[in-house]
Design an enzyme around this catalytic site. Structure first.
Site, short mmCIF file in Angstrom:
data_model
loop_
_atom_site.label_atom_id
_atom_site.label_comp_id
_atom_site.label_asym_id
_atom_site.label_seq_id
_atom_site.Cartn_x
_atom_site.Cartn_y
_atom_site.Cartn_z
N CYS A 4 0.84 -1.19 0.00
CA CYS A 4 0.00 0.00 0.00
C CYS A 4 0.87 1.24 0.00
O CYS A 4 2.06 1.19 -0.22
CB CYS A 4 -0.89 0.01 1.24
SG CYS A 4 -1.73 -1.52 1.56
N ARG A 52 -4.80 1.38 0.38
CA ARG A 52 -4.61 -0.06 0.51
C ARG A 52 -4.80 -0.84 -0.78
O ARG A 52 -5.76 -0.62 -1.53
CB ARG A 52 -5.60 -0.62 1.55
CG ARG A 52 -5.37 -2.10 1.85
CD ARG A 52 -6.38 -2.65 2.82
NE ARG A 52 -6.05 -4.02 3.18
CZ ARG A 52 -6.94 -4.96 3.47
NH1 ARG A 52 -8.22 -4.68 3.44
NH2 ARG A 52 -6.54 -6.18 3.78
N LEU A 53 -3.87 -1.76 -1.02
CA LEU A 53 -4.03 -2.83 -1.98
C LEU A 53 -4.15 -4.12 -1.18
O LEU A 53 -3.19 -4.56 -0.53
CB LEU A 53 -2.82 -2.92 -2.92
CG LEU A 53 -2.80 -4.11 -3.89
CD1 LEU A 53 -3.87 -3.97 -4.94
CD2 LEU A 53 -1.43 -4.25 -4.54
N VAL A 55 -4.25 -7.92 -0.19
CA VAL A 55 -3.64 -9.14 -0.69
C VAL A 55 -4.00 -10.34 0.17
O VAL A 55 -4.25 -11.43 -0.34
CB VAL A 55 -2.10 -8.98 -0.79
CG1 VAL A 55 -1.43 -10.29 -1.16
CG2 VAL A 55 -1.74 -7.90 -1.80
N GLU A 82 4.90 -6.76 3.32
CA GLU A 82 4.57 -8.14 3.65
C GLU A 82 5.48 -8.62 4.76
O GLU A 82 6.71 -8.49 4.65
CB GLU A 82 4.76 -9.05 2.44
CG GLU A 82 4.07 -8.61 1.17
CD GLU A 82 2.57 -8.88 1.19
OE1 GLU A 82 2.11 -9.54 2.14
OE2 GLU A 82 1.89 -8.43 0.26
N ASP A 105 -1.27 -9.73 8.68
CA ASP A 105 0.06 -9.50 9.26
C ASP A 105 0.15 -8.12 9.89
O ASP A 105 1.03 -7.87 10.71
CB ASP A 105 1.16 -9.73 8.23
CG ASP A 105 1.03 -8.88 6.99
OD1 ASP A 105 -0.02 -8.25 6.79
OD2 ASP A 105 1.98 -8.85 6.18
#
Length: 613
Positions: A4, A52-53, A55, A82, A105
């Site tokens: 993001c 935000r993207l 995933v 990540e 996460d």
């Protein structure tokens, strides 16, 4: 998990609940990085924004995210990246009595801060940039992954008692207290060491990057930066077969963690050993669901006529895809594509870029995004395993500056003399080089040759690699695509820093250690294929069109770039010997150098950069 954009403003003296519009403006600059959602969290002293993207845990991973200390007091986080070991960390934290309400996460990362404070960085495996506002401690914590895969900029405001931060320069520039100014040091970064990024330098006056592998703490006492990770010099690894087995075990584990996603995953595939190894390992984990992607730019000359690209990618990439039984998509790029999209790098980077190297990568990522949200890349393997000429050729290795600069002129040769005197480019390059050497860990008993090998490796991962990772991040996130980099793993670096060059190139074979580790994964044609650089176009028609654009720039009496560059020198270079034209990277083609001139002018115009030397 989420790749993001993050933004924020902290001020210890003013109520930022009335600063929401500014932080919204900053956050909106990151819409391409995070097309799925944009949110802002406001509190009396901190305002955080997130684009935000999604995933993993698409519903539960929304940000900004807030938890409380066990003793009370809110803690809020915005996070890009990540954390690949988040499941292991979650289990460990549960053992300390923490509970979780999401699968993300982000929640694990925030809880890790509550448990371990600013020491959490050393426990994380992944690519990340995050900001945490701790209300109880009245402090802002900024952190970045060990190689700087994910960007994070910050600045102390000149008025008041505030700090701003964001994923990209444009994010900070959206704040009214952050003017787009260029001082002598910033100009020297662009013109004297454009391919040897100084860690922490933000180019714009007053702007900094969090250094890779570091945590920055900002509170009412000021700003403090401390590393949580450095390479360490240890006894040399001497057994080739044992080393290959160890490398293979690491790669198996790394890729197994990096293919985890709740969205489709693809792989970038050139048909070289690096991307092919990643693709093969990923295909094993994803059981046929993987799609591989290649790019084919316009070329000139017969295959093999370019020393930097002795073979074309397409036949080798197709061979790998066929052997693995996976779908293969090739993006064909034309001269018109390169010319029409020539400013893509500038828009994505907020700085002058690398011409068609940026454009072809962007167009490749555009194809990937049509099929996937996540892609794996083979980037960083050359830095780790010794795949570049400048890591192996004695002339480059012995150079008394950054080895990749050996025999090459930098853009500073085109500066006006008054500008040259103001920024002293040769002194700046020498200072940055010796500063970099001062960071290299030493081992008592190393021979001079072994000591230089350590220096070249360290220079590669701290000064050369960041530029490649930044390029890949900016061009992928400009499309809302996440690119993961398995070879940019600190466990690989810690091991390979202590492997002598002769072992990496066992039996005089470049990257022999990696090739041996992947022997049973790939066809022999791929394992033994010589390195072929990322495709840069030397197509004559493309070079001519870029040259015409620069000649048009030279005819523009109002072009701001000539407040910095000597018009006569540029004219002479463009009309006499294009191959001698200095550019921003090693192994430049004339078109990349021409593009740099155009983008430097476009940057000054579009960002309204004020030069104050």
């Amino acid at each position: 998990m989420t790749v993001c954009g993050i933004a924020g403003w902290v001020d210890w003296d003013r109520d930022l609940r009335r600063g929401g519009e500014v932080v919204w403006r900053m956050t909106r600059t990151l819409a391409p990085r995070g097309p799925d959602a944009q949110e802002v969290w406001l509190s009396p002293r901190a305002a955080l924004g997130h684009s935000r993207l999604a995933v993993i845990d698409i519903e539960g991973g929304r940000q900004p995210m807030v938890r409380t200390h066990r003793g009370g007091g809110e803690v809020a986080i915005v996070f890009s990246g990540e954390i690949y070991n988040f499941r292991e960390l979650r289990a460990e934290l549960a053992g300390h009595g923490w509970s979780f309400t999401t699968r993300s996460d982000t929640e694990v990362l925030l809880t890790a801060y509550l448990q371990w404070g600013t020491e959490l960085g050393s426990r994380l495996i992944g690519m990340f940039a995050f900001a945490i506002w701790d209300y109880r401690e009245r402090r802002l914590v900024l952190a970045r992954d060990r190689f700087g895969i994910k960007p994070l900029y910050y600045a102390r405001l000149s008025e008041g008692n505030g700090v701003i931060f964001g994923s990209e320069p444009k994010t900070l520039l959206a704040h009214p207290g952050m003017p787009a100014e260029l001082d002598a040091e910033g100009l020297a970064e662009l013109m004297a060491v454009p391919r040897a990024r100084t860690p922490g330098h933000g180019t714009f006056r007053g702007m900094r990057e969090v250094r890779p592998g570091c945590v920055v703490v900002a509170d009412e006492r000021g700003l403090r930066e401390a590393p949580y990770w450095r390479l360490e010099a240890r006894e040399n690894v001497r057994d080739f077969a044992e080393g290959a087995v160890h490398i293979r075990g690491l790669l198996d584990d790394i890729v197994r963690h990096e293919v985890v996603a709740d969205v489709p995953v693809g792989s970038l595939l050139s048909g070289g050993i690096d991307s092919s190894a990643v693709t093969a390992l990923a295909a094993r984990e994803l059981t046929g669901d993987l799609v591989a992607f290649s790019v084919n730019p316009p070329s000139s000359g017969a295959p093999g006529s370019d020393a930097w690209r002795p073979s074309t990618d397409e036949p080798f990439a197709a061979l790998v895809a066929a052997e693995l039984g996976i779908k293969h998509v090739t993006t064909a790029v034309t001269v018109d594509h390169l010319v029409d999209h020539r400013d893509i790098g500038l828009t994505a980077r907020d700085l002058p870029g690398w011409g068609d190297l940026d454009t072809t990568m962007y167009l490749l990522f555009q194809s990937v995004k049509d099929h996937c949200t996540v892609a794996l890349s083979g980037e960083a393997a050359d830095e780790m395993f010794g795949g570049y000429l400048w890591q192996n050729d004695p002339g480059y290795v012995a150079h008394d500056s950054f080895p990749w600069m050996y025999g090459r002129r930098q853009p500073e040769v085109l500066l006006r003399e008054d500008i040259r005197r103001a920024i002293e480019p040769r002194r700046y390059e020498a200072d940055r080089y010796h500063e970099a050497l001062g960071e290299v860990p030493r081992l008592l008993g190393d021979s001079p040759e072994r000591r230089r090998q350590r220096e070249v490796f360290h220079l590669g991962v701290t000064r050369w690699l960041p530029g490649l990772l930044d390029r890949q991040d900016r061009l992928s996130t400009a499309l809302g695509l996440e690119v993961r980099v398995p070879f940019a793993d600190h466990r690989l670096a810690e091991y390979l820093f202590n492997v002598p060059a002769a072992l990496k190139a066992h039996a005089a074979t470049p990257k022999a250690l990696l090739r041996e580790a992947c022997t049973n994964l790939l066809p022999a044609e791929i394992v033994n294929r010589p390195k072929s650089a990322y495709p840069a176009s030397r197509n004559d028609h493309y070079v001519d069109r870029m040259r015409d654009l620069v000649l048009g720039l030279l005819a523009d009496t109002t072009a701001p770039v000539f407040e910095l560059l000597d018009r006569a020198r540029v004219q002479a270079a463009v009309t006499s010997d294009l191959d001698a034209l200095p550019g921003p990277i090693t192994a430049v083609t004339p078109a990349i150098s021409l593009s740099y001139l155009l983008q430097l002018n476009g940057w000054l115009e579009r960002y309204r950069v004020r030069v104050r030397l």
